[in-house]
Scaffold this motif. Structure first.
Motif, PDB file in Angstrom:
ATOM      1  N   SER A 104       0.822  -1.208   0.000  1.00  0.00           N
ATOM      2  CA  SER A 104       0.000   0.000   0.000  1.00  0.00           C
ATOM      3  C   SER A 104       0.858   1.261   0.000  1.00  0.00           C
ATOM      4  CB  SER A 104      -0.916   0.011   1.231  1.00  0.00           C
ATOM      5  OG  SER A 104      -1.868  -1.030   1.155  1.00  0.00           O
ATOM      6  N   LEU A 158      -5.371  -0.110  -2.539  1.00  0.00           N
ATOM      7  CA  LEU A 158      -5.095  -1.242  -3.425  1.00  0.00           C
ATOM      8  C   LEU A 158      -6.369  -1.944  -3.882  1.00  0.00           C
ATOM      9  CD1 LEU A 158      -2.006  -2.898  -1.695  1.00  0.00           C
ATOM     10  CD2 LEU A 158      -2.035  -1.484  -3.761  1.00  0.00           C
ATOM     11  N   SER A 210       1.455   2.667  -3.460  1.00  0.00           N
ATOM     12  CA  SER A 210       0.330   3.090  -4.292  1.00  0.00           C
ATOM     13  C   SER A 210      -0.261   4.394  -3.773  1.00  0.00           C
ATOM     14  CB  SER A 210      -0.746   1.999  -4.309  1.00  0.00           C
ATOM     15  OG  SER A 210      -1.875   2.407  -5.037  1.00  0.00           O
ATOM     16  N   GLY A 240      -1.070  -4.864  -5.943  1.00  0.00           N
ATOM     17  CA  GLY A 240       0.158  -4.214  -5.508  1.00  0.00           C
ATOM     18  C   GLY A 240       1.390  -4.855  -6.121  1.00  0.00           C
ATOM     19  N   LEU A 255       1.761  -3.672  -9.528  1.00  0.00           N
ATOM     20  CA  LEU A 255       2.236  -2.288  -9.561  1.00  0.00           C
ATOM     21  C   LEU A 255       3.758  -2.213  -9.486  1.00  0.00           C
ATOM     22  CD1 LEU A 255       1.417   0.752  -9.469  1.00  0.00           C
ATOM     23  CD2 LEU A 255       1.417   0.540  -6.966  1.00  0.00           C
TER      24      LEU A 255
END
Length: 397
Positions: free
Chosen positions: A263, A270, A266, A294, A297
């Motif tokens: 988290s 999430l 981001s 995540g 990402l």
């Protein structure tokens, strides 16, 4: 005994009935669902109508002294029959055989209830007795026979239900077996209730006063019996669900470090928000989906060299192969999150092959634990991503 001793179990049972009403609406043709609801309803009604305030209200409203006693006897007899029929449908077997046995028990207790009413009318009970009706009228012609018939009917149901559950319990396992043993205990307590009542009645026949058995000890036993039997009926249904919910809560908590680590990379949550009343299973599914988002990402920064170095360090520190593997994955994620946050160019050696180990829930839990506890992961987080070499940074033509 106070009125709360009767009303609290009644309300608890009827609250359970309210939770079963949606199942009854959806599956009203299912005899098992119908009889479960009948058992819960009649069990609550037995407590509610036996409470002294209710006894007084029924007698006053009807204008018939002790009509409440007959009502309680009828409700308890119907409850006894319902429990027997429920056990028969629950155990299963050839449909015709189950229906035939159930019809016999229903007919038998219907006859008992009719006889109770006839004996009550024939005998008469002019003096209202709210708590000691059984012993006060034990020697009254016809009314005394009504009391004995009620107690024998209750004892018959207790013995039959205990035998049925005992025989079934030794043939099954797991939650069903646990529930059946609780039913055995509950109906043995019911049998003790009837035995104490009958003992007090017989003592009256012999000119002795053992009313305390009927007015003090027996009501306490029947409250405990109802609680144990209700748990026995519901345990096989809700036990596996409670265990699954417990496991979901534990897994949800254990995945927390991995969720928080990803988290931090981001700028937005999430996973999409869910209602506050969502189940633990839904929350766990959301968290696992968010963790996968995540990982996607930071995937460009997942560097196999960081994983390999951390894994080798963990093995050298004495960790087993599985723990070292998870520590390596955790270190790779920690370094990738820092690289993503610091906007470090991704290495060409990074990619999907370095996140292939995150497929199982057990691996994710192990990685989350390593993120929280392993000094190897802490060192990788501090060091950040491995330097990008000239070959890795050159754009292919």
């Amino acid at each position: 005994m106070g009125a709360s001793t009767y009303y609290i179990p009644a309300l608890a049972l009827w609250a359970g009935l309210a939770s079963k009403l949606p199942d009854l609406v959806r599956s009203w043709r299912d005899p098992l669902v119908r009889w479960v609801c009948w058992v819960i309803f009649l069990g609550g009604a037995g407590f509610a109508f036996a409470a002294p305030p209710t006894v007084a209200a029924v007698n006053r409203t009807s204008g018939v002294p002790n009509l409440a006693a007959l009502l309680v006897y009828a409700v308890v007899s119907a409850y006894s029959a319902s429990c027997l029929v429920l056990i028969l449908h629950w155990r299963g077997g050839p449909a015709d055989h189950v229906r035939r046995l159930a019809r016999r028990w229903q007919t038998g207790y219907a006859v008992v209830i009719v006889l109770l009413a006839l004996l009550f009318v024939r005998g008469g009970a002019p003096v209202e007795r709210r708590t000691d009706f059984d012993t006060y009228y034990a020697t009254t012609p016809w009314t005394g026979q009504m009391i004995v018939l009620y107690l024998l009917g209750h004892m018959t149901a207790a013995v039959a239900t205990t035998v049925l559950c005992w025989r079934w319990a030794i043939q099954v396992h797991g939650w069903l077996r646990a529930g059946l043993w609780l039913l055995v205990a509950g109906w043995l307590l019911n049998l003790s209730f009837s035995t104490l009542k009958l003992t007090a009645v017989v003592a009256r026949w012999a000119g002795r006063d053992l009313d305390v058995l009927s007015t003090v000890l027996a009501p306490g036993l029947v409250g405990l019996a109802a609680t144990v039997a209700t748990v026995g009926f519901t345990l096989p249904l809700y036990g596996p669900r409670l265990v699954a919910a417990g496991r979901a809560v534990v897994t949800l908590r254990r995945l927390g470090p991995l969720w928080r680590e990803l988290s931090s990379a981001s700028p937005r949550p999430l996973a999409a928000p869910i209602p506050w009343y969502s189940s633990c299973a839904v929350r766990l599914t959301r968290r696992e989906a968010g963790i996968q988002d995540g990982l996607n990402l930071v995937r460009p920064h997942l560097d196999g060299r960081v994983r390999a170095d951390a894994q080798s360090t963990a093995r050298a520190a004495g960790y087993g192969a599985e723990d070292a593997f998870r520590i390596g994955l955790a270190a790779m994620i920690a370094a990738a999150v820092r690289a993503h946050v610091d906007r470090v160019p991704a290495a060409r050696t990074a990619g999907a092959q370095d996140s292939a180990g995150f497929a199982s829930r057990a691996t994710l839990v192990g990685v989350a634990r390593a993120l929280r506890t392993s000094p190897v992961v802490g060192a990788a987080r501090t060091a950040g991503p491995a330097p990008v070499t000239a070959d890795e940074g050159r754009t292919p033509r």
